[in-house]
Design a protein around this motif. Structure first.
Motif, PDB file in Angstrom:
ATOM      1  N   ILE A   7       3.599  10.747 -10.334  1.00 49.63           N
ATOM      2  CA  ILE A   7       3.882   9.325 -10.122  1.00 49.63           C
ATOM      3  C   ILE A   7       4.546   9.124  -8.758  1.00 49.63           C
ATOM      4  O   ILE A   7       4.214   8.189  -8.020  1.00 49.63           O
ATOM      5  CB  ILE A   7       4.777   8.770 -11.255  1.00 49.63           C
ATOM      6  N   ALA A   8       5.483  10.000  -8.397  1.00 49.11           N
ATOM      7  CA  ALA A   8       6.147   9.896  -7.096  1.00 49.11           C
ATOM      8  C   ALA A   8       5.157  10.112  -5.957  1.00 49.11           C
ATOM      9  O   ALA A   8       5.232   9.437  -4.923  1.00 49.11           O
ATOM     10  CB  ALA A   8       7.284  10.910  -7.007  1.00 49.11           C
ATOM     11  N   ALA A   9       4.223  11.036  -6.131  1.00 48.16           N
ATOM     12  CA  ALA A   9       3.223  11.295  -5.086  1.00 48.16           C
ATOM     13  C   ALA A   9       2.343  10.068  -4.868  1.00 48.16           C
ATOM     14  O   ALA A   9       2.045   9.700  -3.732  1.00 48.16           O
ATOM     15  CB  ALA A   9       2.380  12.501  -5.458  1.00 48.16           C
ATOM     16  N   VAL A  10       1.925   9.422  -5.945  1.00 48.30           N
ATOM     17  CA  VAL A  10       1.120   8.204  -5.819  1.00 48.30           C
ATOM     18  C   VAL A  10       1.944   7.099  -5.176  1.00 48.30           C
ATOM     19  O   VAL A  10       1.464   6.380  -4.293  1.00 48.30           O
ATOM     20  CB  VAL A  10       0.583   7.771  -7.205  1.00 48.30           C
ATOM     21  N   SER A  11       3.196   6.973  -5.559  1.00 47.00           N
ATOM     22  CA  SER A  11       4.062   5.936  -4.997  1.00 47.00           C
ATOM     23  C   SER A  11       4.331   6.158  -3.511  1.00 47.00           C
ATOM     24  O   SER A  11       4.439   5.196  -2.750  1.00 47.00           O
ATOM     25  CB  SER A  11       5.392   5.896  -5.743  1.00 47.00           C
ATOM     26  N   ASP A  12       4.431   7.398  -3.090  1.00 43.65           N
ATOM     27  CA  ASP A  12       4.688   7.697  -1.680  1.00 43.65           C
ATOM     28  C   ASP A  12       3.573   7.222  -0.765  1.00 43.65           C
ATOM     29  O   ASP A  12       3.825   6.746   0.331  1.00 43.65           O
ATOM     30  CB  ASP A  12       4.883   9.207  -1.472  1.00 43.65           C
ATOM     31  N   VAL A  13       2.343   7.383  -1.195  1.00 42.23           N
ATOM     32  CA  VAL A  13       1.222   7.055  -0.314  1.00 42.23           C
ATOM     33  C   VAL A  13       0.710   5.628  -0.492  1.00 42.23           C
ATOM     34  O   VAL A  13      -0.096   5.167   0.312  1.00 42.23           O
ATOM     35  CB  VAL A  13       0.053   8.057  -0.486  1.00 42.23           C
ATOM     36  N   HIS A  15       0.866   1.592  -0.383  1.00 43.92           N
ATOM     37  CA  HIS A  15       1.559   0.509   0.327  1.00 43.92           C
ATOM     38  C   HIS A  15       2.367  -0.295  -0.688  1.00 43.92           C
ATOM     39  O   HIS A  15       1.923  -0.504  -1.826  1.00 43.92           O
ATOM     40  CB  HIS A  15       0.531  -0.388   1.021  1.00 43.92           C
ATOM     41  N   PRO A  16       3.567  -0.754  -0.310  1.00 43.61           N
ATOM     42  CA  PRO A  16       4.411  -1.472  -1.277  1.00 43.61           C
ATOM     43  C   PRO A  16       3.722  -2.669  -1.942  1.00 43.61           C
ATOM     44  O   PRO A  16       4.003  -2.967  -3.099  1.00 43.61           O
ATOM     45  CB  PRO A  16       5.606  -1.928  -0.437  1.00 43.61           C
ATOM     46  N   GLU A  17       2.811  -3.338  -1.239  1.00 45.19           N
ATOM     47  CA  GLU A  17       2.164  -4.515  -1.823  1.00 45.19           C
ATOM     48  C   GLU A  17       1.189  -4.153  -2.940  1.00 45.19           C
ATOM     49  O   GLU A  17       0.919  -4.972  -3.804  1.00 45.19           O
ATOM     50  CB  GLU A  17       1.440  -5.310  -0.740  1.00 45.19           C
ATOM     51  N   TRP A  18       0.611  -2.976  -2.914  1.00 44.37           N
ATOM     52  CA  TRP A  18      -0.337  -2.598  -3.960  1.00 44.37           C
ATOM     53  C   TRP A  18       0.088  -1.340  -4.717  1.00 44.37           C
ATOM     54  O   TRP A  18      -0.718  -0.690  -5.354  1.00 44.37           O
ATOM     55  CB  TRP A  18      -1.759  -2.472  -3.420  1.00 44.37           C
ATOM     56  N   ARG A  19       1.372  -1.021  -4.668  1.00 42.01           N
ATOM     57  CA  ARG A  19       1.882   0.159  -5.364  1.00 42.01           C
ATOM     58  C   ARG A  19       1.701   0.060  -6.876  1.00 42.01           C
ATOM     59  O   ARG A  19       1.271   1.018  -7.521  1.00 42.01           O
ATOM     60  CB  ARG A  19       3.349   0.376  -5.009  1.00 42.01           C
ATOM     61  N   ALA A  20       1.999  -1.098  -7.448  1.00 44.34           N
ATOM     62  CA  ALA A  20       1.857  -1.247  -8.902  1.00 44.34           C
ATOM     63  C   ALA A  20       0.400  -1.092  -9.324  1.00 44.34           C
ATOM     64  O   ALA A  20       0.104  -0.429 -10.328  1.00 44.34           O
ATOM     65  CB  ALA A  20       2.401  -2.604  -9.333  1.00 44.34           C
ATOM     66  N   SER A  21      -0.509  -1.666  -8.562  1.00 40.91           N
ATOM     67  CA  SER A  21      -1.934  -1.530  -8.886  1.00 40.91           C
ATOM     68  C   SER A  21      -2.390  -0.087  -8.763  1.00 40.91           C
ATOM     69  O   SER A  21      -3.171   0.402  -9.583  1.00 40.91           O
ATOM     70  CB  SER A  21      -2.777  -2.401  -7.954  1.00 40.91           C
ATOM     71  N   SER A  22      -1.907   0.613  -7.737  1.00 37.02           N
ATOM     72  CA  SER A  22      -2.327   2.008  -7.570  1.00 37.02           C
ATOM     73  C   SER A  22      -1.801   2.883  -8.707  1.00 37.02           C
ATOM     74  O   SER A  22      -2.494   3.788  -9.171  1.00 37.02           O
ATOM     75  CB  SER A  22      -1.871   2.559  -6.212  1.00 37.02           C
ATOM     76  N   LEU A  23      -0.596   2.602  -9.172  1.00 38.21           N
ATOM     77  CA  LEU A  23      -0.078   3.351 -10.322  1.00 38.21           C
ATOM     78  C   LEU A  23      -0.882   3.039 -11.582  1.00 38.21           C
ATOM     79  O   LEU A  23      -1.127   3.927 -12.404  1.00 38.21           O
ATOM     80  CB  LEU A  23       1.398   3.037 -10.548  1.00 38.21           C
ATOM     81  N   LEU A  28      -4.824   4.887 -15.500  1.00 40.15           N
ATOM     82  CA  LEU A  28      -6.107   4.699 -16.174  1.00 40.15           C
ATOM     83  C   LEU A  28      -6.918   5.985 -16.138  1.00 40.15           C
ATOM     84  O   LEU A  28      -7.401   6.453 -17.177  1.00 40.15           O
ATOM     85  CB  LEU A  28      -6.888   3.572 -15.493  1.00 40.15           C
ATOM     86  N   TRP A  29      -7.069   6.587 -14.959  1.00 46.38           N
ATOM     87  CA  TRP A  29      -7.857   7.817 -14.841  1.00 46.38           C
ATOM     88  C   TRP A  29      -7.199   8.979 -15.559  1.00 46.38           C
ATOM     89  O   TRP A  29      -7.867   9.827 -16.145  1.00 46.38           O
ATOM     90  CB  TRP A  29      -8.118   8.152 -13.369  1.00 46.38           C
TER      91      TRP A  29
END
Length: 117
Positions: A7-13, A15-23, A28-29
């Motif tokens: 989760i931290a690795a995904v959050s690091d890369v 962008h703050p505006e789409w961090r929640a969507s990327s998580l 999902l995957w």
């Protein structure tokens, strides 16, 4: 133990505006992988035996680790191997110049050191 790191690795890369969507996409995957992995392991175990299923899971885990090792990078610049390596090479070049020529201002090229400037 691994889940918070991923989760931290995904959050690091992200962008703050789409961090929640990327998580959300990551989760999902990940969750689909739980279901698909269980079905695949069950099918392999039924057709080829439990040992084949365990070996398949081990190979897939190893391959995913190799992908991560080759594709991911450190996001904190001060912890990157490259920046430390560049600095140590630069120090080695300065020491080489001083020891070989005795003149700290002299210019020379060490064949083992890449050009940094």
């Amino acid at each position: 133990m691994v889940y918070p790191v991923l989760i931290a690795a995904v959050s690091d890369v992200a962008h703050p505006e789409w961090r929640a969507s990327s998580l959300g996409v990551y989760r999902l995957w990940r969750d689909l992988g739980y279901a698909a992995g269980a079905l695949l392991a069950g099918l392999i175990a039924d057709s080829l035996g439990m040992g084949a299923a365990i070996h398949t899971v081990a190979v897939l885990t190893m391959l995913s680790g190799l992908v991560v090792a080759l594709r991911m990078y450190e996001t904190l610049p001060s912890k990157r191997w490259n920046s430390k390596r560049r600095e140590s090479i630069h120090q080695m070049r300065e020491q080489y110049t001083q020891s070989r020529l005795g003149d700290p201002d002299a210019q020379t090229t060490c064949l083992r050191c890449p050009q940094l400037d």
